[in-house]
Design an enzyme around this catalytic site. Structure first.
Site, PDB file in Angstrom:
ATOM      1  N   ASP A   1      26.496   2.719 -39.080  1.00  0.00           N
ATOM      2  CA  ASP A   1      27.788   3.290 -38.675  1.00  0.00           C
ATOM      3  C   ASP A   1      28.955   2.822 -39.533  1.00  0.00           C
ATOM      4  OD1 ASP A   1      27.591   5.024 -36.246  1.00  0.00           O
ATOM      5  OD2 ASP A   1      26.530   3.290 -35.438  1.00  0.00           O
TER       6      ASP A   1
ATOM      7  N   GLU B   1      37.197   2.718 -39.263  1.00  0.00           N
ATOM      8  CA  GLU B   1      38.338   2.588 -38.349  1.00  0.00           C
ATOM      9  C   GLU B   1      38.063   1.624 -37.195  1.00  0.00           C
ATOM     10  OE1 GLU B   1      39.024   5.950 -35.568  1.00  0.00           O
ATOM     11  OE2 GLU B   1      41.117   5.695 -36.116  1.00  0.00           O
ATOM     12  N   ASP B   2      36.802   1.583 -36.765  1.00  0.00           N
ATOM     13  CA  ASP B   2      36.497   0.794 -35.569  1.00  0.00           C
ATOM     14  C   ASP B   2      36.576  -0.703 -35.792  1.00  0.00           C
ATOM     15  OD1 ASP B   2      36.113   2.910 -33.750  1.00  0.00           O
ATOM     16  OD2 ASP B   2      34.227   3.370 -34.763  1.00  0.00           O
TER      17      ASP B   2
ATOM     18  N   ARG C   1      27.149  -2.898 -34.376  1.00  0.00           N
ATOM     19  CA  ARG C   1      28.249  -2.650 -35.311  1.00  0.00           C
ATOM     20  C   ARG C   1      29.051  -3.905 -35.644  1.00  0.00           C
ATOM     21  NH1 ARG C   1      31.627   2.599 -34.779  1.00  0.00           N
ATOM     22  NH2 ARG C   1      31.965   1.830 -36.892  1.00  0.00           N
TER      23      ARG C   1
ATOM     24  N   ARG D   1      33.252   1.170 -25.139  1.00  0.00           N
ATOM     25  CA  ARG D   1      33.292   0.242 -26.278  1.00  0.00           C
ATOM     26  C   ARG D   1      34.385  -0.827 -26.160  1.00  0.00           C
ATOM     27  NH1 ARG D   1      30.729   2.712 -30.654  1.00  0.00           N
ATOM     28  NH2 ARG D   1      28.980   3.891 -29.803  1.00  0.00           N
TER      29      ARG D   1
ATOM     30  N   HIS E   1      35.763   7.702 -27.867  1.00  0.00           N
ATOM     31  CA  HIS E   1      36.938   6.851 -28.081  1.00  0.00           C
ATOM     32  C   HIS E   1      38.209   7.562 -27.621  1.00  0.00           C
ATOM     33  CE1 HIS E   1      34.567   4.793 -31.519  1.00  0.00           C
ATOM     34  NE2 HIS E   1      34.764   3.867 -30.598  1.00  0.00           N
TER      35      HIS E   1
ATOM     36  N   CYS F   1      38.124   8.246 -38.054  1.00  0.00           N
ATOM     37  CA  CYS F   1      37.124   7.166 -38.083  1.00  0.00           C
ATOM     38  C   CYS F   1      36.806   6.680 -39.484  1.00  0.00           C
ATOM     39  CB  CYS F   1      35.807   7.635 -37.477  1.00  0.00           C
ATOM     40  SG  CYS F   1      35.932   8.502 -35.937  1.00  0.00           S
TER      41      CYS F   1
HETATM   42  N1  GLY Z   1      28.309   6.618 -34.286  1.00  0.00           N
HETATM   43  C1  GLY Z   1      29.626   6.149 -34.064  1.00  0.00           C
HETATM   44  C2  GLY Z   1      29.650   5.119 -33.015  1.00  0.00           C
HETATM   45  O1  GLY Z   1      28.999   5.329 -32.034  1.00  0.00           O
HETATM   46  O2  GLY Z   1      30.270   4.088 -33.101  1.00  0.00           O
END
Ligand code: GLY
Length: 255
Positions: free
Chosen positions: A61, A66-67, A86, A131, A161, A248
Site C-alpha cells: 500500500d 498520504e496515510d 502499513r 483506521r 477514510h 492518497c
Molecule cells: N488499500 C488502501 C488501504 O486500505 O489503506
C-alpha cells in the site's frame, strides 16, 4: 511558494493491499504504474516538485503515501497507520520529511491514517474510522493545537477514510458525499455534493486554484466546473481497485 509533492512507487505487490469496503479484484500493475506516472506528471505540470520516496517495493500500500503523514506549516505529524501491515511505510517518509519540518510521532495505542485528516483553514477535521482511533485523534490534537489548529472529530461511515467522503475545493467550499458524512458538521463551508451516481467522487486534490479529480466522475466534475473550478481529470482506475484515490497518492509540503 514552492510545493513539494512526495510520492511512492506502485509496488508489484499492490494486489495484496489492505481492503476495507471493496471486493478484491485483479490489479494490472503496469497499468497502475502508468496511471501513477501520469498523476505525477500532472502534479509536475501544476507546479509541484515531485519527489519519489524510495523503498516501497515490499509494501503493498506504500503508493498511498498520504496515510503516513499530516504536514502542517511548522510541523509534520508522522502517523501510526491503523492497518498493522502499513506501519513499516512510515520510516522512509519520515526520513524524507525531516529535511523540511520538525517531526512528531503518533504512538501506541493511537492509530491515525492521513486519509482521515482534512485540513480546511485552521481546522483539522479528523475521521474516526476503522483506521483512526480516539487516542490517535487526541495525540494529533495535542500536536496541532500549539500550531493554531482546532481538531474536530467526524464519524466516518460507508467509506474507508474521511477524505473518501469530503475534501477541500477552495478556502470556502468542500466537496462532500452527504450520504457518507453529516454535512451539518461543516456549517462554515459551502457544500458541493457529489452526483448520487458517483458516490466515490468526493476525493479531490487541491493544488492552489487547480483541482485533481478522478476521470471516472464526469457528473461530479460538471458540478465543480459549474461552480467555477478548474478541474484536471486523471485516470486512477487501477489504484481505485486498491481503495486509493487522488489525495492518497501524494503528501504535499509547502515551502
Ligand atoms: N488499500 C488502501 C488501504 O486500505 O489503506
Amino acid at each position: 511558494m514552492t510545493i513539494l509533492a512526495f510520492t511512492r512507487a506502485v509496488s508489484s505487490r499492490i494486489a495484496q493491499c489492505e481492503l476495507t469496503h471493496l471486493a478484491r479484484e485483479p490489479i494490472d500493475v503496469e497499468r497502475a504504474r502508468a496511471q501513477h506516472a501520469a498523476y505525477e506528471h500532472l502534479l509536475s505540470d501544476l507546479g509541484c516538485s515531485v519527489q519519489r520516496v524510495a523503498g516501497a517495493e515490499e509494501q503493498a500500500d506504500a503508493v498511498f503515501i498520504e496515510d503516513t503523514a499530516v504536514v502542517l506549516p511548522t510541523i509534520a505529524v508522522m502517523t501510526r497507520p491503523g492497518a498493522q501491515s502499513r506501519r513499516a511505510e512510515v520510516d522512509a517518509v519520515a526520513a524524507a520529511l525531516a529535511a523540511y519540518r520538525p517531526l512528531a510521532f503518533i504512538t501506541a495505542p493511537g492509530t491515525l491514517d492521513g486519509g482521515d485528516v482534512l485540513r480546511a483553514g485552521r481546522t483539522l477535521f479528523v475521521g474516526r474510522s476503522t483506521r483512526t482511533n480516539d487516542a490517535g485523534i487526541a495525540q494529533l490534537r495535542a500536536f496541532a493545537a500549539p500550531q493554531g489548529f482546532t481538531v474536530s472529530q467526524i464519524d466516518v461511515g460507508g467509506a474507508l477514510h474521511l477524505k473518501s467522503a469530503v475534501t477541500e475545493v477552495n478556502a470556502n467550499t468542500l466537496l462532500v458525499n452527504s450520504a457518507w458524512v453529516d454535512v451539518r458538521q461543516f456549517r462554515e463551508w459551502q457544500i458541493i455534493d457529489v452526483d448520487p451516481e458517483e458516490p466515490a467522487a468526493a476525493n479531490v486534490l487541491r493544488i492552489g486554484n487547480a483541482l485533481v479529480h478522478g476521470v471516472a466522475y464526469p457528473r461530479t466534475r460538471a458540478r465543480l466546473e459549474a461552480a467555477g473550478c478548474r478541474v484536471h481529470a486523471v485516470d486512477v482506475s487501477e489504484l481505485a481497485k486498491a481503495e486509493g484515490a487522488v489525495t492518497c497518492c501524494s503528501v504535499l509540503v509547502e515551502l
